[in-house]
Design a protein around this motif. Sequence first.
Motif, PDB file in Angstrom:
ATOM      1  N   TYR B  16       0.823  -1.210   0.000  1.00  0.00           N
ATOM      2  CA  TYR B  16       0.000   0.000   0.000  1.00  0.00           C
ATOM      3  C   TYR B  16       0.863   1.268   0.000  1.00  0.00           C
ATOM      4  N   TYR B  31      -9.665  -0.687  -3.027  1.00  0.00           N
ATOM      5  CA  TYR B  31     -10.942  -0.303  -2.409  1.00  0.00           C
ATOM      6  C   TYR B  31     -12.105  -0.834  -3.248  1.00  0.00           C
ATOM      7  N   ARG B  32     -13.309  -0.856  -2.659  1.00  0.00           N
ATOM      8  CA  ARG B  32     -14.535  -1.240  -3.366  1.00  0.00           C
ATOM      9  C   ARG B  32     -15.558  -0.115  -3.215  1.00  0.00           C
ATOM     10  N   SER B  35     -16.312   0.787   0.369  1.00  0.00           N
ATOM     11  CA  SER B  35     -15.164   1.153   1.213  1.00  0.00           C
ATOM     12  C   SER B  35     -15.289   2.584   1.716  1.00  0.00           C
ATOM     13  N   LEU B  37     -13.179   5.932   3.628  1.00  0.00           N
ATOM     14  CA  LEU B  37     -11.927   6.571   4.035  1.00  0.00           C
ATOM     15  C   LEU B  37     -12.240   7.796   4.880  1.00  0.00           C
ATOM     16  N   GLN B  45     -16.581   7.802   0.490  1.00  0.00           N
ATOM     17  CA  GLN B  45     -17.001   6.404   0.310  1.00  0.00           C
ATOM     18  C   GLN B  45     -16.886   6.019  -1.158  1.00  0.00           C
ATOM     19  N   ALA B  47     -14.400   3.485  -4.079  1.00  0.00           N
ATOM     20  CA  ALA B  47     -13.036   3.514  -4.618  1.00  0.00           C
ATOM     21  C   ALA B  47     -12.754   4.803  -5.393  1.00  0.00           C
ATOM     22  N   ILE B  50     -12.501   7.893  -3.135  1.00  0.00           N
ATOM     23  CA  ILE B  50     -11.343   7.739  -2.250  1.00  0.00           C
ATOM     24  C   ILE B  50     -10.054   8.052  -3.006  1.00  0.00           C
ATOM     25  N   TYR B 113      -9.422  -6.586   0.238  1.00  0.00           N
ATOM     26  CA  TYR B 113      -9.643  -5.173  -0.071  1.00  0.00           C
ATOM     27  C   TYR B 113      -9.823  -4.397   1.229  1.00  0.00           C
ATOM     28  N   VAL B 114      -9.707  -3.073   1.119  1.00  0.00           N
ATOM     29  CA  VAL B 114      -9.830  -2.194   2.289  1.00  0.00           C
ATOM     30  C   VAL B 114     -11.285  -1.808   2.464  1.00  0.00           C
ATOM     31  N   ASN B 116     -12.452  -0.412   5.700  1.00  0.00           N
ATOM     32  CA  ASN B 116     -12.323   0.826   6.490  1.00  0.00           C
ATOM     33  C   ASN B 116     -10.882   1.329   6.437  1.00  0.00           C
ATOM     34  N   ASP B 117     -10.743   2.639   6.340  1.00  0.00           N
ATOM     35  CA  ASP B 117      -9.423   3.277   6.310  1.00  0.00           C
ATOM     36  C   ASP B 117      -9.570   4.606   7.052  1.00  0.00           C
TER      37      ASP B 117
END
Lengths: 124, 124
Positions: B16, B31-32, B35, B37, B45, B47, B50, B113-114, B116-117
């Motif tokens: 990453y 991300y999806r 996801s 951030l 929210q 990909a 983000i 995949y991420v 939560n970030d």
Amino acid sequence: MSVDFNTVATEFCNFYYQQFDSDRTQLGNLYRDQSMLTFETSQLQGAKDIVEKLVSLPFSKVSHRVSTLDAQPASPNGDILVMVTGELLIDEEQNAQRYSQVFHLIPDGSSYYVFNDIFRLNYS
Amino acid sequence: MSVDFNTVATEFCNFYYQQFDSDRTQLGNLYRDQSMLTFETSQLQGAKDIVEKLVSLPFSKVSHRVSTLDAQPASPNGDILVMVTGELLIDEEQNAQRYSQVFHLIPDGSSYYVFNDIFRLNYS
């Protein structure tokens, strides 16, 4: 009535740190057998071992001050992820130590318990 | 063959931050649509949004140095929670800025995949 995740996260952290700073022997109610704590380089599992670790920390007076608190929904089941950055004042020390902590909260009836807890001091 | 969560967390963060520091336009694959951030006070929210946010950050040269990386299993489905503390060197600045970041990784086939970030700079 569903409660906003930001409100839950804030109320949880207020309660958690207030309890930690006044009587950390009582924190066990917030963990379950499957709960995990990473405290610096120590790794514990289960409410009993986690509270033993927290109680054994080498200070008697402690005060948490939250600088930032950010929450996100972490699953479709109502899990909440919280990241806190803040300062820790220990015993009679003048200088606060900065820390970062993450809680993964899981709903349990009308309340929440801590499934994941990761704590690190931030050294410069 | 199941892979250790510490190994996944370390390899994910290596990838990453290497990708972030070399070409952050490519981070979208991690991300999806669902996801999330939180980057300082911004909340995004999906990909697309983000990556737009990450690409729009006002620096061209950036380098992440990880100080601590702690991981825990976050669900029975193989989710992994990672908390990183580290330093960020931006453009030609001499002084690194400390940061804290949490990733909630969800398994997706042979990858993750991420979901939560959360990212925060740690001001003293």
